[in-house]
Scaffold this active site. Structure first.
Site, PDB file in Angstrom:
ATOM      1  N   CYS A  52       9.414  22.781  29.850  1.00 37.21           N
ATOM      2  CA  CYS A  52      10.242  22.195  28.793  1.00 37.21           C
ATOM      3  C   CYS A  52      10.223  20.674  28.892  1.00 37.21           C
ATOM      4  O   CYS A  52      10.545  20.113  29.937  1.00 37.21           O
ATOM      5  CB  CYS A  52      11.678  22.706  28.902  1.00 37.21           C
ATOM      6  N   CYS A  55      13.888  19.229  29.804  1.00 33.30           N
ATOM      7  CA  CYS A  55      14.575  19.507  31.059  1.00 33.30           C
ATOM      8  C   CYS A  55      14.484  18.303  32.005  1.00 33.30           C
ATOM      9  O   CYS A  55      13.526  17.520  31.953  1.00 33.30           O
ATOM     10  CB  CYS A  55      13.968  20.736  31.735  1.00 33.30           C
ATOM     11  N   HIS A 115      18.950  24.441  30.605  1.00 34.32           N
ATOM     12  CA  HIS A 115      18.057  24.843  29.519  1.00 34.32           C
ATOM     13  C   HIS A 115      18.631  26.015  28.725  1.00 34.32           C
ATOM     14  O   HIS A 115      18.241  26.239  27.569  1.00 34.32           O
ATOM     15  CB  HIS A 115      16.692  25.223  30.114  1.00 34.32           C
ATOM     16  N   ASN A 155      20.018  21.721  14.880  1.00 34.10           N
ATOM     17  CA  ASN A 155      19.405  22.962  14.438  1.00 34.10           C
ATOM     18  C   ASN A 155      19.371  23.908  15.633  1.00 34.10           C
ATOM     19  O   ASN A 155      18.666  23.650  16.601  1.00 34.10           O
ATOM     20  CB  ASN A 155      17.983  22.725  13.936  1.00 34.10           C
ATOM     21  N   SER A 163      12.265  23.493  17.584  1.00 35.38           N
ATOM     22  CA  SER A 163      11.000  23.672  18.282  1.00 35.38           C
ATOM     23  C   SER A 163      11.176  23.888  19.776  1.00 35.38           C
ATOM     24  O   SER A 163      10.221  24.221  20.476  1.00 35.38           O
ATOM     25  CB  SER A 163      10.104  22.448  18.051  1.00 35.38           C
ATOM     26  N   HIS A 166      16.026  24.254  24.381  1.00 38.51           N
ATOM     27  CA  HIS A 166      16.924  23.434  25.200  1.00 38.51           C
ATOM     28  C   HIS A 166      18.046  22.904  24.304  1.00 38.51           C
ATOM     29  O   HIS A 166      17.786  22.384  23.226  1.00 38.51           O
ATOM     30  CB  HIS A 166      16.162  22.273  25.834  1.00 38.51           C
ATOM     31  N   HIS A 168      20.204  20.807  22.255  1.00 41.95           N
ATOM     32  CA  HIS A 168      20.067  19.415  21.862  1.00 41.95           C
ATOM     33  C   HIS A 168      20.388  19.258  20.379  1.00 41.95           C
ATOM     34  O   HIS A 168      20.454  20.230  19.627  1.00 41.95           O
ATOM     35  CB  HIS A 168      18.647  18.914  22.127  1.00 41.95           C
ATOM     36  N   GLN A 170      19.799  16.113  17.028  1.00 40.19           N
ATOM     37  CA  GLN A 170      19.065  14.926  16.632  1.00 40.19           C
ATOM     38  C   GLN A 170      20.001  13.946  15.935  1.00 40.19           C
ATOM     39  O   GLN A 170      21.016  14.343  15.351  1.00 40.19           O
ATOM     40  CB  GLN A 170      17.904  15.294  15.717  1.00 40.19           C
TER      41      GLN A 170
END
Length: 347
Positions: A52, A55, A115, A155, A163, A166, A168, A170
């Site tokens: 990843c 990570c 993760h 998302n 994609s 993990h 997260h 944006q």
């Protein structure tokens, strides 16, 4: 003539934030489903994935090495949709072929070094760290002279185009205010002029008193399925206090936002016993240097699931060509979300 039954008969509902209409067809909710069915996602993600690029300690696609971070981690997007300090350019051919350059800064915020943890699986104190980072990023990016709007969004899940699993989000900051926040801004300005009050303050008061569409609330925030919701289990989070952006939240309000995010996303996961996919984002005042008393801080959750973990809602046909439409009423959706606990269920 019999009284109109809003729970059973087709009707339109008005969205005062975008000033658009949605068609509601509750009589269709019992129709048999023969559309797309998918295999439910399995929650077997590793706590740490050596492959990843998000990570701790791993190398990203551009060769940069991630620090061994212990909480949140922010970095400039390696594949940004916008570039900073882009050359200014405009084109207009007879008002038919119109374009202009757009600059901005795109960043990624990892919620946790773990993760395998989504917001629903994190502790509230750790979500508070994410909220604080959102506020710092809003201030930092908004301080750039060329930035007029900061859009924070997440998302969750491959279904929503993520994609990487993990946890997260944006943060895209743009040189202009995007269309949807701009439409909400214009609606809030118009409401303020005609009503001499705040659109979402009034809506908060109406929904918190009736609780028909409320899902979960605390002292400072209300999460509800909006009256005009398009997606089956769409929700909004609205602050009780009138404020324009996330950086204006005090410490108690930041704790309360962490609490409401945890409880709402946990209810989502519990609804169909699956890691619930969604797109989530905050709408808040532009960072154009002007006062925006019309703006009321809020968040939108747009999940695609319709009837189960494997049946999705699609925007097709009439919805693409005419107007949004839904079968399950917002009231029914809110009732379903209230019926599940906001504490994790054993898997």
């Amino acid at each position: 003539m019999t009284a109109f039954d809003w729970t059973k008969q087709p009707h339109r509902r008005f969205n005062p934030l975008t000033r658009e209409w949605i068609l509601v067809s509750p009589h269709r909710s019992q129709r048999p489903w023969q559309g797309q069915v998918e295999v439910s996602a399995l929650n077997n993600i590793l706590e740490y994935d050596p492959a990843c690029y998000m990570c701790p300690g791993n190398t990203r696609c551009n060769g940069n090495l991630n620090p061994t971070y212990k909480n949140v981690f922010v970095f400039d997007n390696d594949f940004p949709a916008l570039l900073s300090h882009a050359e200014s350019a405009k084109m207009n051919h007879r008002d038919l072929l119109v374009a202009e350059s757009e600059s901005g800064i795109c960043r990624v915020l990892c919620f946790s070094p773990r993760h395998d943890l989504a917001l629903s699986g994190m502790e509230e104190k750790d979500i508070r760290g994410v909220v604080d980072c959102w506020a710092r990023q809003f201030q930092e990016l908004g301080a750039y002279a060329e930035i007029q709007y900061v859009q924070i969004f997440e998302n969750r899940g491959a279904t929503m185009g993520a994609s990487n699993p993990h946890p997260h989000c944006q943060i895209w900051s743009t040189a202009s205010t995007p269309d949807i926040p701009k439409a909400e801004q214009e609606a809030q300005i118009a409401y303020r002029k005609t009503k001499n009050s705040c659109l979402l303050c009034d809506y908060y008061a109406l929904e918190s008193s009736s609780a028909i569409r409320a899902v979960v609330q605390n002292e400072h925030f209300l999460a509800l399925t909006p009256y005009w919701a398009v997606w089956p289990f769409e929700t909004m989070i609205i602050s009780k206090r009138h404020l324009g952006a996330i950086d204006e939240l005090d410490s108690n309000e930041r704790n309360a936002l962490s609490n409401i995010l945890k409880r709402l996303t946990t209810r989502y996961d519990n609804l169909f016993q699956t890691p619930f996919p969604y797109s989530m984002g905050f709408h808040q005042r532009p960072t154009d240097g002007r006062q925006h008393p019309e703006w009321h801080f809020h968040a939108h959750f747009f999940p695609p699931l319709l009837r189960s973990a494997t049946v999705r809602k699609f925007m097709v046909g009439f919805e693409l060509l005419s107007m949004p439409q839904r079968d399950i009423t917002p009231e029914t959706s809110a009732e379903s979300l209230r019926a599940v606990p906001d504490t994790p269920l054993p898997r």
